[in-house]
Motif scaffolding. Structure first.
Motif, mmCIF file in Angstrom:
data_model
loop_
_atom_site.group_PDB
_atom_site.id
_atom_site.type_symbol
_atom_site.label_atom_id
_atom_site.label_comp_id
_atom_site.label_asym_id
_atom_site.label_seq_id
_atom_site.Cartn_x
_atom_site.Cartn_y
_atom_site.Cartn_z
ATOM 1 N N GLY B 70 0.817 -1.201 0.000
ATOM 2 C CA GLY B 70 0.000 0.000 0.000
ATOM 3 C C GLY B 70 0.857 1.259 0.000
ATOM 4 N N GLY B 71 2.160 1.117 0.028
ATOM 5 C CA GLY B 71 3.058 2.256 -0.035
ATOM 6 C C GLY B 71 3.382 2.821 1.337
ATOM 7 N N TYR B 72 3.172 2.034 2.395
ATOM 8 C CA TYR B 72 3.451 2.536 3.740
ATOM 9 C C TYR B 72 4.657 1.857 4.343
ATOM 10 N N ALA B 73 5.238 2.540 5.285
ATOM 11 C CA ALA B 73 6.343 1.947 6.010
ATOM 12 C C ALA B 73 5.852 0.719 6.755
ATOM 13 N N ALA B 74 6.651 -0.338 6.708
ATOM 14 C CA ALA B 74 6.250 -1.574 7.377
ATOM 15 C C ALA B 74 6.505 -1.496 8.875
ATOM 16 N N MET B 75 7.008 -0.354 9.344
ATOM 17 C CA MET B 75 7.429 -0.269 10.740
ATOM 18 C C MET B 75 6.269 -0.362 11.721
ATOM 19 N N ASP B 76 5.115 0.171 11.331
ATOM 20 C CA ASP B 76 3.994 0.098 12.279
ATOM 21 C C ASP B 76 3.099 -1.110 12.000
ATOM 22 N N ALA B 77 3.699 -2.153 11.433
ATOM 23 C CA ALA B 77 2.941 -3.366 11.149
ATOM 24 C C ALA B 77 2.353 -3.969 12.419
ATOM 25 N N GLU B 78 3.031 -3.763 13.553
ATOM 26 C CA GLU B 78 2.565 -4.408 14.783
ATOM 27 C C GLU B 78 1.165 -3.930 15.189
ATOM 28 N N ASP B 79 0.860 -2.658 14.883
ATOM 29 C CA ASP B 79 -0.507 -2.175 15.136
ATOM 30 C C ASP B 79 -1.516 -2.976 14.327
ATOM 31 N N VAL B 80 -1.156 -3.245 13.076
ATOM 32 C CA VAL B 80 -2.056 -4.011 12.217
ATOM 33 C C VAL B 80 -2.183 -5.444 12.732
ATOM 34 N N VAL B 81 -1.060 -6.014 13.190
ATOM 35 C CA VAL B 81 -1.086 -7.370 13.747
ATOM 36 C C VAL B 81 -2.057 -7.430 14.926
ATOM 37 N N GLN B 82 -1.951 -6.444 15.809
ATOM 38 C CA GLN B 82 -2.807 -6.455 17.002
ATOM 39 C C GLN B 82 -4.275 -6.245 16.639
ATOM 40 N N GLU B 83 -4.502 -5.358 15.680
ATOM 41 C CA GLU B 83 -5.887 -5.130 15.264
ATOM 42 C C GLU B 83 -6.463 -6.391 14.619
ATOM 43 N N THR B 84 -5.627 -7.080 13.836
ATOM 44 C CA THR B 84 -6.087 -8.311 13.189
ATOM 45 C C THR B 84 -6.342 -9.409 14.217
ATOM 46 N N LEU B 85 -5.470 -9.518 15.205
ATOM 47 C CA LEU B 85 -5.687 -10.514 16.259
ATOM 48 C C LEU B 85 -7.011 -10.257 16.976
ATOM 49 N N LEU B 86 -7.281 -8.981 17.249
ATOM 50 C CA LEU B 86 -8.559 -8.644 17.894
ATOM 51 C C LEU B 86 -9.740 -9.045 17.008
ATOM 52 N N ALA B 87 -9.610 -8.797 15.689
ATOM 53 C CA ALA B 87 -10.706 -9.145 14.776
ATOM 54 C C ALA B 87 -10.903 -10.655 14.720
ATOM 55 N N ILE B 88 -9.792 -11.395 14.637
ATOM 56 C CA ILE B 88 -9.885 -12.867 14.629
ATOM 57 C C ILE B 88 -10.618 -13.324 15.880
ATOM 58 N N HIS B 89 -10.234 -12.731 17.002
ATOM 59 C CA HIS B 89 -10.824 -13.140 18.275
ATOM 60 C C HIS B 89 -12.313 -12.807 18.341
ATOM 61 N N LEU B 90 -12.656 -11.571 18.027
ATOM 62 C CA LEU B 90 -14.044 -11.126 18.202
ATOM 63 C C LEU B 90 -14.976 -11.732 17.153
ATOM 64 N N LYS B 91 -14.405 -12.233 16.052
ATOM 65 C CA LYS B 91 -15.234 -12.850 15.013
ATOM 66 C C LYS B 91 -15.020 -14.354 14.934
ATOM 67 N N ARG B 92 -14.438 -14.946 15.969
ATOM 68 C CA ARG B 92 -14.112 -16.367 15.871
ATOM 69 C C ARG B 92 -15.334 -17.249 15.748
ATOM 70 N N GLN B 93 -16.489 -16.739 16.188
ATOM 71 C CA GLN B 93 -17.725 -17.525 16.052
ATOM 72 C C GLN B 93 -18.178 -17.636 14.599
ATOM 73 N N THR B 94 -17.593 -16.840 13.684
ATOM 74 C CA THR B 94 -18.021 -16.911 12.286
ATOM 75 C C THR B 94 -17.277 -18.012 11.529
ATOM 76 N N TRP B 95 -16.287 -18.634 12.168
ATOM 77 C CA TRP B 95 -15.641 -19.773 11.497
ATOM 78 C C TRP B 95 -16.514 -20.999 11.678
ATOM 79 N N ASP B 96 -16.875 -21.607 10.569
ATOM 80 C CA ASP B 96 -17.648 -22.835 10.601
ATOM 81 C C ASP B 96 -16.655 -23.983 10.771
ATOM 82 N N SER B 97 -16.778 -24.721 11.865
ATOM 83 C CA SER B 97 -15.753 -25.715 12.211
ATOM 84 C C SER B 97 -15.661 -26.831 11.176
ATOM 85 N N GLN B 98 -16.629 -26.926 10.285
ATOM 86 C CA GLN B 98 -16.551 -27.925 9.212
ATOM 87 C C GLN B 98 -15.777 -27.405 8.002
#
Lengths: 213, 208
Positions: B70-98
């Protein structure tokens, strides 16, 4: 806070398991259906002699069955769209069965009914009542679905909202079909589809905002 | 992608690449993640923690690639990692275990990265060539503290902030947190979950 700290907190929170999405949707849809059926009983009611009429005219159960099929398929589509990365091709193709069957019904009706009657069959007895009733009956399930889908994670919020509108519109249409005295596939194609399309469009508009995550 | 702009399609392409790469590297990993996720969604916190730990370096690599694409410095990637982890967590019920786990994971990663890039859309950015060495480096967690999450944490209601902090930073259990804050275990659970949901919302609102 480091990422490892965040993971620690997420893991502790995971000790309380979440309700599966399907269950959340059912839990919201159920009261929505109760309200819709309440409105149906209070304002419309079952068509007199539905069963015996249906035994004589296949159009009646074709109409109700078609809407029932749409309810099932639109419901599956809605759930799929609420799940990230879910496979959509199969259900999208299956959904095409509904317009295909309707076209088949229209074809049979064109053969069965003299041309002079086509216009009368399409306009029916009370098209405006149909147009009002389907969204009215769909409204409570529609709201319930949108609230439930906030728990989902749609990659395309507008599309997921549209599917919820289609689902709710089909529920309204199926209920209405058991009241409505107009049975011709012409009438279904002309008016039911408008009622359902109104709900679908509303779902897309609202979903685009409400279902973002 | 339906209705996607050209820029978004380009981003999608990048993730397709990552997804394909992950696919090639193994069915075993996919099976392992799915099993951990299944256990996690049934309330097995240890399995879930292991899953998130295994996912984090992969998310970090994806965030770096996404940001640089996207043309951005990769230095603040950790913010994106944390935001993504939160999304995975808060939406984990949307994974169909099958269903397979990876398509679900990558759809979330892609959604969050596009979201971050869109939010930062108006910010001036540094050309990616300057950060080639960062991209080539290993994917260990940067030692510096991550700013965003701490700023968001500070703005949470007191109770939620205290609960999240005690559990996340001090590593307290539900019971220990309850004792220290003189709350019931149930109230701690609710405050923790609400606090995490509020954190995710703060990420979403920031830089809008």
């Amino acid at each position: 806070m480091k990422t490892e700290n965040l993971i620690q907190a997420l893991a502790v929170d995971a000790g309380t398991p979440p309700a599966p999405l399907g269950r959340t949707v059912s839990a919201w849809l159920l009261p929505g259906m109760v309200v819709a059926i309440g409105i149906y009983v209070a304002g419309l009611g079952l068509r007199p002699h539905l069963l015996s009429l249906g035994a004589d005219d296949p159009r009646i159960f074709f109409k109700i069955g078609l809407m029932g099929l749409l309810v099932c398929l639109a419901g599956l589509l809605t759930l799929r769209l609420a799940r990230p990365g879910a496979e959509l091709r199969g259900i999208s193709l299956a959904l095409m069965i509904v317009p295909a069957l309707l076209l088949l019904g229209i074809g049979l009706e064109l053969v069965a009914v003299p041309q002079a009657d086509w216009g009368r069959r399409m306009i029916g007895h009370n098209a405006m009542f149909c147009l009002r009733s389907i969204p009215l009956l769909a409204l409570a399930p529609f709201c319930a679905l949108l609230v439930a889908l906030r728990d989902g994670a749609p990659s395309h919020p507008a599309l997921a909202g549209a599917a919820a509108g289609l689902f709710a519109g089909a529920i309204g249409a199926m209920l209405y079909a058991t009241h409505c005295p107009d049975d011709s596939p012409f009438f279904v194609a002309a008016w039911y589809s408008i009622g359902i399309a109104i709900m679908t469009a509303a779902g897309a508009l609202i979903g685009a905002r409400l279902l973002r995550w | 992608m339906i209705g996607a702009s050209r820029a978004e399609r380009n981003k999608t392409y990048i993730f397709t690449e990552i997804t394909t790469g992950a696919h090639v590297r193994g069915n075993d990993r996919e099976q392992g993640w799915a099993a951990l996720m299944r256990a996690g969604n049934a309330g097995d916190a240890a399995a879930y923690q292991q899953l998130l730990r295994e996912l984090t370096p992969v998310l970090r690599a994806a965030a770096r690639r996404g940001l640089s694409a996207g043309g951005y410095a990769a230095m603040d990637a950790e913010d994106v990692v944390q935001e993504t982890l939160l999304a995975i967590h808060l939406k984990r019920q949307t994974w169909d275990s099958q269903s397979p786990f990876s398509p679900w994971l990558w759809a979330i990663v892609r959604h969050k990265t596009i979201d971050v890039l869109r939010r930062r859309g108006r910010r001036l950015h540094v050309p990616i060539e300057d950060f080639a060495d960062v991209l080539g480096s290993d994917e260990a967690e940067p030692s510096m503290l991550v700013e965003d999450i701490d700023r968001h944490l500070k703005s949470l209601p007191d109770r939620q902030r205290d609960v999240v902090r005690i559990i996340a930073v001090d590593g307290a259990s539900i019971g220990e947190a309850a004792e220290r804050l003189s709350m019931s275990a149930g109230a701690v659970r609710v405050a923790l979950h609400r606090g995490l949901a509020a954190l995710a919302a703060k990420f979403k609102m920031s830089e809008a």
